[in-house]
Design a protein around this motif. Sequence first.
Motif, PDB file in Angstrom:
ATOM      1  N   GLU A 146       0.833  -1.204   0.000  1.00 28.61           N
ATOM      2  CA  GLU A 146       0.000   0.000   0.000  1.00 28.61           C
ATOM      3  C   GLU A 146       0.870   1.258   0.000  1.00 28.61           C
ATOM      4  O   GLU A 146       0.578   2.222  -0.720  1.00 28.61           O
ATOM      5  CB  GLU A 146      -0.921   0.002   1.210  1.00 28.61           C
ATOM      6  CG  GLU A 146      -1.796   1.241   1.281  1.00 28.61           C
ATOM      7  CD  GLU A 146      -2.796   1.192   2.424  1.00 28.61           C
ATOM      8  OE1 GLU A 146      -3.275   2.276   2.834  1.00 28.61           O
ATOM      9  OE2 GLU A 146      -3.117   0.088   2.902  1.00 28.61           O
ATOM     10  N   ALA A 147       1.929   1.267   0.781  1.00 33.10           N
ATOM     11  CA  ALA A 147       2.815   2.438   0.807  1.00 33.10           C
ATOM     12  C   ALA A 147       3.416   2.683  -0.575  1.00 33.10           C
ATOM     13  O   ALA A 147       3.535   3.841  -1.012  1.00 33.10           O
ATOM     14  CB  ALA A 147       3.915   2.233   1.848  1.00 33.10           C
ATOM     15  N   VAL A 187       0.279   3.722  -3.101  1.00 34.53           N
ATOM     16  CA  VAL A 187      -0.398   4.970  -2.765  1.00 34.53           C
ATOM     17  C   VAL A 187       0.593   6.123  -2.624  1.00 34.53           C
ATOM     18  O   VAL A 187       0.456   7.159  -3.282  1.00 34.53           O
ATOM     19  CB  VAL A 187      -1.228   4.811  -1.471  1.00 34.53           C
ATOM     20  CG1 VAL A 187      -1.810   6.159  -1.041  1.00 34.53           C
ATOM     21  CG2 VAL A 187      -2.351   3.808  -1.685  1.00 34.53           C
ATOM     22  N   HIS A 188       1.605   5.963  -1.766  1.00 25.54           N
ATOM     23  CA  HIS A 188       2.542   7.071  -1.540  1.00 25.54           C
ATOM     24  C   HIS A 188       3.473   7.275  -2.724  1.00 25.54           C
ATOM     25  O   HIS A 188       3.636   8.394  -3.228  1.00 25.54           O
ATOM     26  CB  HIS A 188       3.369   6.817  -0.274  1.00 25.54           C
ATOM     27  CG  HIS A 188       4.403   7.876  -0.019  1.00 25.54           C
ATOM     28  ND1 HIS A 188       5.710   7.758  -0.467  1.00 25.54           N
ATOM     29  CD2 HIS A 188       4.328   9.076   0.597  1.00 25.54           C
ATOM     30  CE1 HIS A 188       6.392   8.834  -0.127  1.00 25.54           C
ATOM     31  NE2 HIS A 188       5.581   9.656   0.530  1.00 25.54           N
ATOM     32  N   ASP A 189       4.100   6.203  -3.167  1.00 27.41           N
ATOM     33  CA  ASP A 189       5.117   6.352  -4.211  1.00 27.41           C
ATOM     34  C   ASP A 189       4.514   6.595  -5.593  1.00 27.41           C
ATOM     35  O   ASP A 189       4.950   7.498  -6.316  1.00 27.41           O
ATOM     36  CB  ASP A 189       6.014   5.118  -4.240  1.00 27.41           C
ATOM     37  CG  ASP A 189       6.798   4.927  -2.950  1.00 27.41           C
ATOM     38  OD1 ASP A 189       6.781   5.842  -2.102  1.00 27.41           O
ATOM     39  OD2 ASP A 189       7.418   3.858  -2.775  1.00 27.41           O
ATOM     40  N   GLY A 239       1.147   7.134  -6.238  1.00 29.37           N
ATOM     41  CA  GLY A 239       0.026   8.064  -6.239  1.00 29.37           C
ATOM     42  C   GLY A 239      -1.320   7.462  -6.577  1.00 29.37           C
ATOM     43  O   GLY A 239      -2.276   8.195  -6.866  1.00 29.37           O
ATOM     44  N   TYR A 244      -5.651  -0.585  -6.478  1.00 30.58           N
ATOM     45  CA  TYR A 244      -4.948   0.697  -6.477  1.00 30.58           C
ATOM     46  C   TYR A 244      -5.167   1.331  -7.850  1.00 30.58           C
ATOM     47  O   TYR A 244      -4.560   0.943  -8.845  1.00 30.58           O
ATOM     48  CB  TYR A 244      -3.477   0.486  -6.148  1.00 30.58           C
ATOM     49  CG  TYR A 244      -3.300  -0.041  -4.738  1.00 30.58           C
ATOM     50  CD1 TYR A 244      -3.370   0.825  -3.650  1.00 30.58           C
ATOM     51  CD2 TYR A 244      -3.128  -1.398  -4.493  1.00 30.58           C
ATOM     52  CE1 TYR A 244      -3.251   0.349  -2.341  1.00 30.58           C
ATOM     53  CE2 TYR A 244      -3.010  -1.884  -3.189  1.00 30.58           C
ATOM     54  CZ  TYR A 244      -3.078  -1.004  -2.130  1.00 30.58           C
ATOM     55  OH  TYR A 244      -2.972  -1.481  -0.836  1.00 30.58           O
ATOM     56  N   ARG A 288       9.675  10.012  -2.841  1.00 29.29           N
ATOM     57  CA  ARG A 288       8.923   8.815  -3.251  1.00 29.29           C
ATOM     58  C   ARG A 288       9.814   7.796  -3.964  1.00 29.29           C
ATOM     59  O   ARG A 288       9.319   6.907  -4.667  1.00 29.29           O
ATOM     60  CB  ARG A 288       7.768   9.233  -4.149  1.00 29.29           C
ATOM     61  CG  ARG A 288       6.757  10.102  -3.411  1.00 29.29           C
ATOM     62  CD  ARG A 288       5.909  10.961  -4.329  1.00 29.29           C
ATOM     63  NE  ARG A 288       5.036  10.197  -5.208  1.00 29.29           N
ATOM     64  CZ  ARG A 288       4.203  10.758  -6.078  1.00 29.29           C
ATOM     65  NH1 ARG A 288       4.142  12.081  -6.181  1.00 29.29           N
ATOM     66  NH2 ARG A 288       3.429  10.007  -6.846  1.00 29.29           N
TER      67      ARG A 288
END
Length: 312
Positions: A49-50, A53-55, A57, A72, A261
Motif C-alpha cells: 500500500e505504501a 499509494v505514496h510512491d 500516487g 490501487y 517517493r
Amino acid sequence: MGAIGMRALAYALTILASCGVAQAAAPTRPPIVSVSHLAVHAADPAKSEAFYVHDLGAVKGPDPENPEGARYYFSLTQFVEVLPLPLGAPKVDRLDHAAFNTADTEALRLYLAAKGVAVPGRVETGADGGRWFDVVDPEGVRIQFVQPPRTPPDVTVNPLSSRIIHVGFIVHDRARQDAFYRQVLGFRPYWFGGMTDEAASWVSLQVPDGSDWLEYMIVAPSDGRGTPPGMSQATAGVLDHFSLGVPDTRLAYTLLWNGDRLRGQAETPKIGRDAKWQLNLYDPDGTRAEIMEFQAIGKPCCSPFTAADPKP
C-alpha cells in the motif's frame, strides 16, 4: 412442379435454412479496448500500500472481486490489484492474472466459447456492478476480461500518471501464444525487440480496439510454461510487470524525487531499446512498475512500430 422438382426445392430450402442458423449462431467479438489491470500477490500488504499509494500516487479502493485484496486505481477503469500471498510455500512468481477491458463480457464469453476456448458457465458480477470472467491462455496464464461498472469509483487525477499503457508477463513460445491473442482475440503487432538485434525477447501486441498493449517477455525453454525452474523472484518480477504512461519520464522522476517517493529504488531514467525514455521502479515483492513515455524519441532497435502510439 414434379416430385423431383419438389425434392430439389426442399433440399435447397434446407441448405439455406442451415446456413442462416449457422450465421445466426456465430457470435462476433465485442471491442477489447484497453488494459484493465495486473493482479499480483504481496507478502506484506501494508508495504505494498505504501508503494502504490505514496510512491505511485494510486487511489486505494476495496476489491469487489476478492474482499481480501485491494485495488490501487490510476484511472476510473485501470488499476493494480494486490492480493494476499497464497498459503503454503512462497511463490517465486507474484503474478496472479492480467486483465483487459471489454465493452460486453457476456458477448465476449460467447464468442470465445464459439472459438473453442474453455470459458466459465457465466460472467461474475462484483459489488460495484463490474462484470468479469477468466480464461487460461495456451501457456496457463490466467487472463481476465472486465466490463467496468456503470458508476466508476471516485478517483482523482494522478499527477504522476493516469494511464496504464501495457502489461507484460513470461511467455515461452511466441507462436503458441499468438494462436490465442492474435488469431482468436485479434491483438495487433506493435513492436518487437530484445537485448540484441537478433533475438525477439519482447513482443508487443496492441489490444484490438485501442492502443494499450500486451508484452510477451520471452524466456526459454520454448516448450515451458510459467516461471522457469531456478528463476529468482527478482527476475520474475522484472518480467511480470505493468507500465504507466507519462509525457516526460525525467519530469516524472523529478516529481518522485521531490516528493521523497524513491526510497529503496536504485534506477534512474534511461532510453530503452524501443527508443522510449523509461524508469523502472519495483514494489516490495519485486513486481516492476515501468514508467514509460508514450512516444519514442528516435528509431527503435530491431523493428519499426507498426501501429499508432498511445496518447495521454
